[in-house]
Write a protein that holds these residues in place. Structure first.
Motif, PDB file in Angstrom:
ATOM      1  N   VAL A  63       0.839  -1.199   0.000  1.00 25.35           N
ATOM      2  CA  VAL A  63       0.000   0.000   0.000  1.00 25.35           C
ATOM      3  C   VAL A  63       0.874   1.249   0.000  1.00 25.35           C
ATOM      4  O   VAL A  63       1.809   1.381   0.799  1.00 25.35           O
ATOM      5  CB  VAL A  63      -0.934   0.031   1.230  1.00 25.35           C
ATOM      6  CG1 VAL A  63      -1.882   1.233   1.143  1.00 25.35           C
ATOM      7  CG2 VAL A  63      -1.727  -1.261   1.333  1.00 25.35           C
ATOM      8  N   LEU A  64       0.574   2.148  -0.911  1.00 24.64           N
ATOM      9  CA  LEU A  64       1.241   3.442  -0.919  1.00 24.64           C
ATOM     10  C   LEU A  64       0.633   4.339   0.158  1.00 24.64           C
ATOM     11  O   LEU A  64      -0.594   4.359   0.332  1.00 24.64           O
ATOM     12  CB  LEU A  64       1.046   4.130  -2.275  1.00 24.64           C
ATOM     13  CG  LEU A  64       1.859   3.635  -3.465  1.00 24.64           C
ATOM     14  CD1 LEU A  64       1.283   4.215  -4.748  1.00 24.64           C
ATOM     15  CD2 LEU A  64       3.313   4.030  -3.319  1.00 24.64           C
ATOM     16  N   PRO A  65       1.456   5.104   0.894  1.00 27.52           N
ATOM     17  CA  PRO A  65       0.900   6.113   1.809  1.00 27.52           C
ATOM     18  C   PRO A  65       0.394   7.289   0.968  1.00 27.52           C
ATOM     19  O   PRO A  65       0.989   8.362   0.903  1.00 27.52           O
ATOM     20  CB  PRO A  65       2.094   6.490   2.690  1.00 27.52           C
ATOM     21  CG  PRO A  65       3.294   6.193   1.868  1.00 27.52           C
ATOM     22  CD  PRO A  65       2.926   5.052   0.953  1.00 27.52           C
ATOM     23  N   ALA A  66      -0.740   7.059   0.297  1.00 30.65           N
ATOM     24  CA  ALA A  66      -1.159   7.883  -0.840  1.00 30.65           C
ATOM     25  C   ALA A  66      -2.039   9.075  -0.479  1.00 30.65           C
ATOM     26  O   ALA A  66      -2.510   9.791  -1.363  1.00 30.65           O
ATOM     27  CB  ALA A  66      -1.900   6.993  -1.847  1.00 30.65           C
ATOM     28  N   ILE A 108      -0.321  23.096  -5.221  1.00 38.09           N
ATOM     29  CA  ILE A 108      -0.531  22.659  -3.840  1.00 38.09           C
ATOM     30  C   ILE A 108       0.810  22.277  -3.244  1.00 38.09           C
ATOM     31  O   ILE A 108       1.580  21.515  -3.845  1.00 38.09           O
ATOM     32  CB  ILE A 108      -1.496  21.450  -3.788  1.00 38.09           C
ATOM     33  CG1 ILE A 108      -2.783  21.743  -4.563  1.00 38.09           C
ATOM     34  CG2 ILE A 108      -1.825  21.084  -2.337  1.00 38.09           C
ATOM     35  CD1 ILE A 108      -3.596  20.513  -4.899  1.00 38.09           C
ATOM     36  N   SER A 109       1.084  22.801  -2.044  1.00 42.87           N
ATOM     37  CA  SER A 109       2.360  22.546  -1.375  1.00 42.87           C
ATOM     38  C   SER A 109       2.165  21.565  -0.230  1.00 42.87           C
ATOM     39  O   SER A 109       1.228  21.683   0.566  1.00 42.87           O
ATOM     40  CB  SER A 109       2.924  23.869  -0.831  1.00 42.87           C
ATOM     41  OG  SER A 109       4.110  23.641  -0.092  1.00 42.87           O
ATOM     42  N   PHE A 110       3.064  20.593  -0.158  1.00 42.42           N
ATOM     43  CA  PHE A 110       3.015  19.589   0.907  1.00 42.42           C
ATOM     44  C   PHE A 110       4.334  19.625   1.675  1.00 42.42           C
ATOM     45  O   PHE A 110       5.403  19.737   1.076  1.00 42.42           O
ATOM     46  CB  PHE A 110       2.816  18.186   0.327  1.00 42.42           C
ATOM     47  CG  PHE A 110       1.650  18.064  -0.604  1.00 42.42           C
ATOM     48  CD1 PHE A 110       0.378  17.809  -0.124  1.00 42.42           C
ATOM     49  CD2 PHE A 110       1.824  18.218  -1.981  1.00 42.42           C
ATOM     50  CE1 PHE A 110      -0.702  17.687  -0.989  1.00 42.42           C
ATOM     51  CE2 PHE A 110       0.762  18.104  -2.849  1.00 42.42           C
ATOM     52  CZ  PHE A 110      -0.508  17.841  -2.350  1.00 42.42           C
ATOM     53  N   GLY A 111       4.238  19.506   2.993  1.00 42.34           N
ATOM     54  CA  GLY A 111       5.452  19.451   3.809  1.00 42.34           C
ATOM     55  C   GLY A 111       6.309  20.692   3.680  1.00 42.34           C
ATOM     56  O   GLY A 111       7.535  20.582   3.610  1.00 42.34           O
ATOM     57  N   GLY A 112       5.666  21.850   3.646  1.00 36.66           N
ATOM     58  CA  GLY A 112       6.420  23.098   3.564  1.00 36.66           C
ATOM     59  C   GLY A 112       7.192  23.245   2.269  1.00 36.66           C
ATOM     60  O   GLY A 112       8.245  23.890   2.245  1.00 36.66           O
ATOM     61  N   GLY A 113       6.691  22.652   1.195  1.00 38.07           N
ATOM     62  CA  GLY A 113       7.330  22.763  -0.111  1.00 38.07           C
ATOM     63  C   GLY A 113       8.232  21.595  -0.458  1.00 38.07           C
ATOM     64  O   GLY A 113       8.850  21.573  -1.529  1.00 38.07           O
ATOM     65  N   GLU A 135      12.540  16.976  -4.887  1.00 38.63           N
ATOM     66  CA  GLU A 135      13.945  16.616  -4.953  1.00 38.63           C
ATOM     67  C   GLU A 135      14.108  15.203  -4.391  1.00 38.63           C
ATOM     68  O   GLU A 135      13.545  14.871  -3.354  1.00 38.63           O
ATOM     69  CB  GLU A 135      14.784  17.597  -4.112  1.00 38.63           C
ATOM     70  CG  GLU A 135      14.820  19.029  -4.642  1.00 38.63           C
ATOM     71  CD  GLU A 135      15.625  19.167  -5.921  1.00 38.63           C
ATOM     72  OE1 GLU A 135      16.530  18.328  -6.135  1.00 38.63           O
ATOM     73  OE2 GLU A 135      15.342  20.092  -6.708  1.00 38.63           O
ATOM     74  N   GLY A 136      14.873  14.365  -5.084  1.00 36.54           N
ATOM     75  CA  GLY A 136      15.116  13.019  -4.575  1.00 36.54           C
ATOM     76  C   GLY A 136      14.226  11.977  -5.231  1.00 36.54           C
ATOM     77  O   GLY A 136      13.856  12.091  -6.405  1.00 36.54           O
ATOM     78  N   ILE A 137      13.871  10.957  -4.458  1.00 33.72           N
ATOM     79  CA  ILE A 137      13.072   9.825  -4.951  1.00 33.72           C
ATOM     80  C   ILE A 137      11.633   9.987  -4.473  1.00 33.72           C
ATOM     81  O   ILE A 137      11.380  10.175  -3.271  1.00 33.72           O
ATOM     82  CB  ILE A 137      13.660   8.498  -4.432  1.00 33.72           C
ATOM     83  CG1 ILE A 137      15.102   8.331  -4.939  1.00 33.72           C
ATOM     84  CG2 ILE A 137      12.801   7.315  -4.863  1.00 33.72           C
ATOM     85  CD1 ILE A 137      15.844   7.163  -4.334  1.00 33.72           C
ATOM     86  N   LEU A 142       7.117  10.448  -0.519  1.00 36.02           N
ATOM     87  CA  LEU A 142       5.754  10.040  -0.189  1.00 36.02           C
ATOM     88  C   LEU A 142       5.711   9.317   1.152  1.00 36.02           C
ATOM     89  O   LEU A 142       4.798   9.528   1.967  1.00 36.02           O
ATOM     90  CB  LEU A 142       5.215   9.127  -1.297  1.00 36.02           C
ATOM     91  CG  LEU A 142       3.730   8.786  -1.252  1.00 36.02           C
ATOM     92  CD1 LEU A 142       2.893  10.047  -1.392  1.00 36.02           C
ATOM     93  CD2 LEU A 142       3.375   7.795  -2.365  1.00 36.02           C
ATOM     94  N   ASP A 143       6.696   8.476   1.411  1.00 34.16           N
ATOM     95  CA  ASP A 143       6.748   7.759   2.679  1.00 34.16           C
ATOM     96  C   ASP A 143       6.905   8.730   3.852  1.00 34.16           C
ATOM     97  O   ASP A 143       6.398   8.497   4.949  1.00 34.16           O
ATOM     98  CB  ASP A 143       7.899   6.753   2.663  1.00 34.16           C
ATOM     99  CG  ASP A 143       7.822   5.761   3.806  1.00 34.16           C
ATOM    100  OD1 ASP A 143       6.762   5.134   3.959  1.00 34.16           O
ATOM    101  OD2 ASP A 143       8.812   5.617   4.546  1.00 34.16           O
ATOM    102  N   GLU A 144       7.590   9.828   3.596  1.00 35.04           N
ATOM    103  CA  GLU A 144       7.810  10.840   4.630  1.00 35.04           C
ATOM    104  C   GLU A 144       6.559  11.680   4.895  1.00 35.04           C
ATOM    105  O   GLU A 144       6.222  11.976   6.044  1.00 35.04           O
ATOM    106  CB  GLU A 144       8.959  11.763   4.186  1.00 35.04           C
ATOM    107  CG  GLU A 144       9.280  12.899   5.133  1.00 35.04           C
ATOM    108  CD  GLU A 144      10.320  13.833   4.547  1.00 35.04           C
ATOM    109  OE1 GLU A 144      10.281  15.036   4.867  1.00 35.04           O
ATOM    110  OE2 GLU A 144      11.172  13.366   3.759  1.00 35.04           O
TER     111      GLU A 144
END
Length: 341
Positions: A63-66, A108-113, A135-137, A142-144
Motif C-alpha cells: 500500500v502506498l501512503p497515498a 498545492i504545497s506539501f510538507g512546507g514545499g 527533490e530526490g526519490i 511520499l513515505d515521509e
C-alpha cells in the motif's frame, strides 16, 4: 439477482477501528461451503486446517501512503490529495478534496514545499491529473509525507503505518490493503511452509473502487473498477503443480481470487501474465482455480460479499454473518477472518 439480496444488519460497534497487537490472534470462523457447518477458531490455528500439498496464494502488493494533506499556494487553504494511479513518471491521477479549489493551474504545497503538485487537467468522474515537483526519490518523499488511505469506516489515522501492510508486502501500487493477509505473521507463514504447504505470491494493486458501493438494483448491471495484476512463472508453476497433484488451491483474500480467476484459461491452467482486470464474481460464477478462501468479513451489498457468496452460496454466507454478529466478531479491514473450505 438484486443488490438488496446481499444485505445484513451490522451493529456499528462491531466495525474494528484498530488492528490487534498480535496479528494472528484474531478470531477465525471456519465455514464448510457444502454443508454450511460453522466452527469458531483463533486465526493462528488455521494451520491445522491446511494439508500437506495445499497451495496458499497470497497477494504481495504494497500500500502506498497515498493520502497527502497540503495547502493551496496563494491562499493557504487546506487541500487533500489521494493518489489513485500513476499516469507518467511524475503525473498521477488523483482524487482531490475539495475539488472546487483544484482547477487546472492550481498549485498545492506539501510538507512546507518538500513536495509541490500542480493540477494539469480534470479527467473521468472529476478526478484530477497532478504533476509533482520534488527533490530526490518520489517514493521516499511520499513515505515521509503521506498517510495511509484507510477505508472510510476507519475514523482515525494509524500510529504505525505498517499495520496496514501485510508482512510479505513487496510491490508498491495499492490504494488499499489486501486485508485477509493482515492476519499472517512471519512465524505463522514459516509454520505453514514447514507443514508442506506451498506458498505462491501474486500481485494485484487494490484500487479505491474496492470500497465503491453497488448503486444499481440489478447486480448484473454493476460495472467493476479495473485493477492491475501480475502472476510470475514461479507462482504459475506452483499453482499448476498443485492442481496436477489433486491438492487444494487456497486463496488468501478476494484480490488473490480475482487475480487467479483472471489469469486462468478455461481449464484452470495459469500462465505467467500481467494486465488489467475488471472481473466481477457473483453467484452463478464457476470458479476455475480456487478451492478454498481465507477472507475478512465484508460490507453489506458489496462486490466482495457477492464474491464469497459465489463460492459458498448466499444462504450459507448470510447465515455465517448472522452467527458472526451474534458471537461479536470484529468486522471489515482490521476485523476477524473467515476460512471457507
Amino acid at each position: 439477482m438484486k443488490t438488496s439480496d446481499f444485505t445484513f444488519e451490522l451493529p456499528e460497534e462491531l466495525i474494528a477501528q484498530n488492528p490487534l497487537a498480535d496479528r494472528s490472534s484474531s478470531r477465525l470462523l471456519v465455514l464448510d461451503k457444502e454443508s454450511g457447518e460453522i466452527r469458531h477458531e483463533v486465526f493462528k490455528n488455521v494451520v491445522s486446517y491446511l494439508k500437506k500439498g495445499d497451495c496458499l496464494v497470497l497477494n504481495d502488493t504494497k500500500v502506498l501512503p497515498a493520502r497527502l494533506i497540503g495547502e493551496k499556494e496563494g491562499t493557504g487553504a487546506k487541500i487533500e490529495v489521494l493518489l489513485l494511479k500513476r499516469r507518467q513518471d511524475n503525473v498521477w491521477e488523483t482524487l482531490v478534496k475539495p475539488g472546487r479549489k483544484a482547477k487546472p493551474g492550481t498549485r498545492i504545497s506539501f510538507g512546507g514545499g518538500r513536495l509541490v503538485g500542480e493540477v494539469t487537467d480534470i479527467v473521468d468522474e472529476g478526478n484530477r491529473l497532478v504533476r509533482f515537483e520534488f527533490e530526490g526519490i518520489f517514493e521516499e518523499v511520499l513515505d515521509e509525507l503521506g498517510q495511509m488511505p484507510l477505508p472510510p469506516y476507519i475514523t482515525h489515522q494509524l500510529e504505525d503505518k505498517n499495520r496496514y501492510q501485510t508482512v510479505y508486502a513487496k510491490h508498491e501500487g495499492s490504494a488499499a490493503a489486501p486485508t485477509a493477509g493482515l492476519h499472517f505473521t512471519k512465524d505463522l507463514l514459516k509454520e505453514i511452509e514447514e507443514k508442506g504447504v506451498r506458498l505462491a505470491y501474486v500481485t494485484l494493486h487494490v484500487g479505491l473502487g474496492t470500497f465503491r458501493p453497488v448503486k444499481v438494483e440489478d447486480v448484473t448491471d454493476h460495472h467493476m473498477h479495473s485493477e492491475f495484476y501480475s502472476v510470475d512463472e514461479t507462482a504459475a508453476q506452483a499453482i499448476n503443480q498443485t492442481r496436477e497433484d489433486g491438492r487444494r488451491i487456497i486463496s488468501v483474500g478476494t484480490t488473490s481470487t480475482r487475480t487467479l480467476e483472471s489469469a486462468a484459461d478455461m481449464d484452470g491452467h495459469i500462465k505467467p501474465k500481467s494486465g488489467w482486470t475488471d472481473i466481477f464474481i457473483y453467484p452463478g460464477y464457476e470458479f476455475k482455480v480456487i478451492d478454498a478462501l481465507i477472507t475478512n468479513f465484508h460490507l453489506p451489498e458489496s462486490t466482495l460479499l457477492m464474491l464469497v457468496s459465489a463460492l459458498a452460496g448466499k444462504e450459507h454466507i448470510l447465515a455465517a454473518y448472522e452467527e458472526a454478529v451474534r458471537e461479536r466478531y470484529r468486522f471489515f479491514s482490521f476485523g476477524d477472518a473467515m476460512f471457507i473450505q
